[in-house]
Design an enzyme around this catalytic site. Structure first.
Site, PDB file in Angstrom:
ATOM      1  N   TYR A  39      -8.616 -17.970  -2.794  1.00  0.00           N
ATOM      2  CA  TYR A  39      -9.862 -17.971  -2.029  1.00  0.00           C
ATOM      3  C   TYR A  39     -10.194 -19.413  -1.692  1.00  0.00           C
ATOM      4  O   TYR A  39      -9.308 -20.195  -1.346  1.00  0.00           O
ATOM      5  CB  TYR A  39     -10.960 -17.236  -2.811  1.00  0.00           C
ATOM      6  CG  TYR A  39     -12.099 -16.785  -1.928  1.00  0.00           C
ATOM      7  CD1 TYR A  39     -11.865 -16.033  -0.777  1.00  0.00           C
ATOM      8  CD2 TYR A  39     -13.399 -17.127  -2.226  1.00  0.00           C
ATOM      9  CE1 TYR A  39     -12.896 -15.636   0.048  1.00  0.00           C
ATOM     10  CE2 TYR A  39     -14.450 -16.724  -1.420  1.00  0.00           C
ATOM     11  CZ  TYR A  39     -14.186 -15.984  -0.277  1.00  0.00           C
ATOM     12  OH  TYR A  39     -15.216 -15.603   0.535  1.00  0.00           O
ATOM     13  N   LYS A  94      -2.376  11.293   2.281  1.00  0.00           N
ATOM     14  CA  LYS A  94      -1.415  10.727   3.232  1.00  0.00           C
ATOM     15  C   LYS A  94      -1.100   9.285   2.868  1.00  0.00           C
ATOM     16  O   LYS A  94       0.064   8.850   2.916  1.00  0.00           O
ATOM     17  CB  LYS A  94      -2.007  10.811   4.639  1.00  0.00           C
ATOM     18  CG  LYS A  94      -0.999  10.685   5.758  1.00  0.00           C
ATOM     19  CD  LYS A  94       0.004  11.831   5.708  1.00  0.00           C
ATOM     20  CE  LYS A  94       0.930  11.845   6.896  1.00  0.00           C
ATOM     21  NZ  LYS A  94       0.493  12.738   7.939  1.00  0.00           N
TER      22      LYS A  94
END
Length: 392
Positions: A39, A94
């Site tokens: 970060y 899925k």
């Protein structure tokens, strides 16, 4: 208060509690140095590099391996229009299949709109976060326009699995069934029952794979689609021009008279006498779930090879044989779109996995066969390069 439909003791509900997927970090975050790299301040250097050279996002973000699974919840399984929230468990499923079988990360995106313009606008706005878009369970005919417009607007693969995943596996299965019966695709007379998303895609895929369009007849709920039918618009008008050169008219029984192949993708029931009218040594793919258009035991009385969409009968035509490998190959090649040649290559790869051990009960691989996705991915990536849509 309404009675709850949830049974806490049901193993299905137990498995789904909390959802079926989570976000997991791929980098360590155990020290100040880790934070400064992953970060701020380190991440800013990567952002600046991508801003100057957008293609670097493929190398330095998750987009190169991540697909959005997008639905509006209007055509979910056999449940129909149940809405985006109720569709989320299917989209999660899925996404899990993408990861398990193709090594592809996937994110469910369930949209609370059925407006084509809004769906297209939202997906276009989300596209920078993903390497591909898998459209799922969007009802016909809107699904055709959504896919077409997104395919034209985006430079990443867009793939409506209900159409093309089904079509790819059907072509693979028919290729092997024809081989087993010592037949050629170009000689087969084919009847397709259903002119929705899957029926249209299956018809076009079979033609792309070598079936003679003049020998194909497509039926919808009103009967055979032909140039003699009035009021045909859009995709059905295209089917009338593409198929049925003999100008057959009538119902499904007429479509099946002397046909070699029945492909059912409609959900409607087909009487036994219609199947009995097929040519000897025929092929039936009855793919409606959970109730096939004709029961496999009934079909087996009249034809040589039978397939369904169910896992409790031989020869399951399952989309999981196609979409993980298709996207794995397209992402690896950094393809800008998925072409017909890439779909045909996927079908050929699926067929090849069991080509040396064909029987009437085994014309397609098991959905759990670990050889399938790598074979499909390799074939799709190579086809993308041949078609000039690859960037890697």
């Amino acid at each position: 208060m309404p009675t709850s439909t949830v049974d806490p003791a049901d193993p299905v509900f137990q498995l789904h509690r909390g959802g079926k997927m989570a976000v997991v970090s791929t980098v360590p975050l155990t020290s100040r140095d880790d934070l400064s790299l992953a970060y701020t301040p380190g991440v800013a250097r990567v952002c600046e590099a991508i801003a100057a050279e957008p293609a670097l996002a493929h190398d330095y973000t998750w987009a190169s391996n991540t697909v959005a699974v997008v639905t509006d919840g209007t055509a979910v399984l056999g449940l129909g229009d149940i809405g985006p929230r109720a569709a989320l468990p299917v989209m999660e499923g899925k996404a899990v299949l993408f990861k398990q079988f193709g090594g592809v990360d996937a994110v469910p995106v369930c949209l609370d709109t059925q407006d084509v313009d809004e769906i297209v606008a939202v997906v276009k706005a989300l596209a920078p976060s993903f390497g591909g878009i898998n459209l799922e369970d969007i009802s016909a005919p809107r699904c055709f326009e959504v896919e077409r417009r997104l395919d034209e607007a985006l430079d990443i693969p867009v793939f409506h699995d209900d159409q093309h995943g089904t079509a790819i596996v059907v072509l693979a299965a028919l290729r092997n069934a024809a081989t087993l019966l010592d037949r050629k695709l170009g000689d087969l007379r084919v009847a397709v029952s259903g002119a929705g998303a899957a029926g249209v895609a299956v018809t076009k895929m079979l033609v792309a794979g070598g079936v003679d369009p003049d020998q194909v007849v497509v039926c919808d709920s009103k009967g055979i689609i032909s140039a003699y039918r009035t009021g045909l618009t859009g995709t059905k008008a295209e089917l009338a021009e593409l198929t049925n050169a003999d100008g057959r008219q009538g119902d499904i029984a007429e479509a099946l008279r002397d046909a070699d192949v029945l492909i059912g993708v409609s959900g409607g029931q087909i009487p036994e006498h219609a199947v009995a009218g097929m040519a000897p040594g025929g092929i039936v793919f009855a793919l409606a779930n959970p109730t096939p258009e004709v029961h496999p035991e009934v079909a087996a009385r009249h034809v040589a090879v039978v397939a369904t969409g169910r896992s409790d009968f031989p020869n399951q035509i399952n989309n999981v044989l196609a979409f993980p490998g298709v996207f794995r190959g397209a992402l690896s090649a950094r393809a800008t779109r998925i072409t017909d040649a890439m779909k045909v290559a996927a079908a050929d790869a699926i067929a090849s996995v069991v080509a040396e051990a064909l029987t009437p009960e085994a014309i397609v691989p098991s959905p759990l066969d670990p050889r399938v996705a790598p074979a499909v991915a390799e074939a799709v990536a190579e086809a993308a390069r041949r078609d000039g849509v690859a960037r890697a």
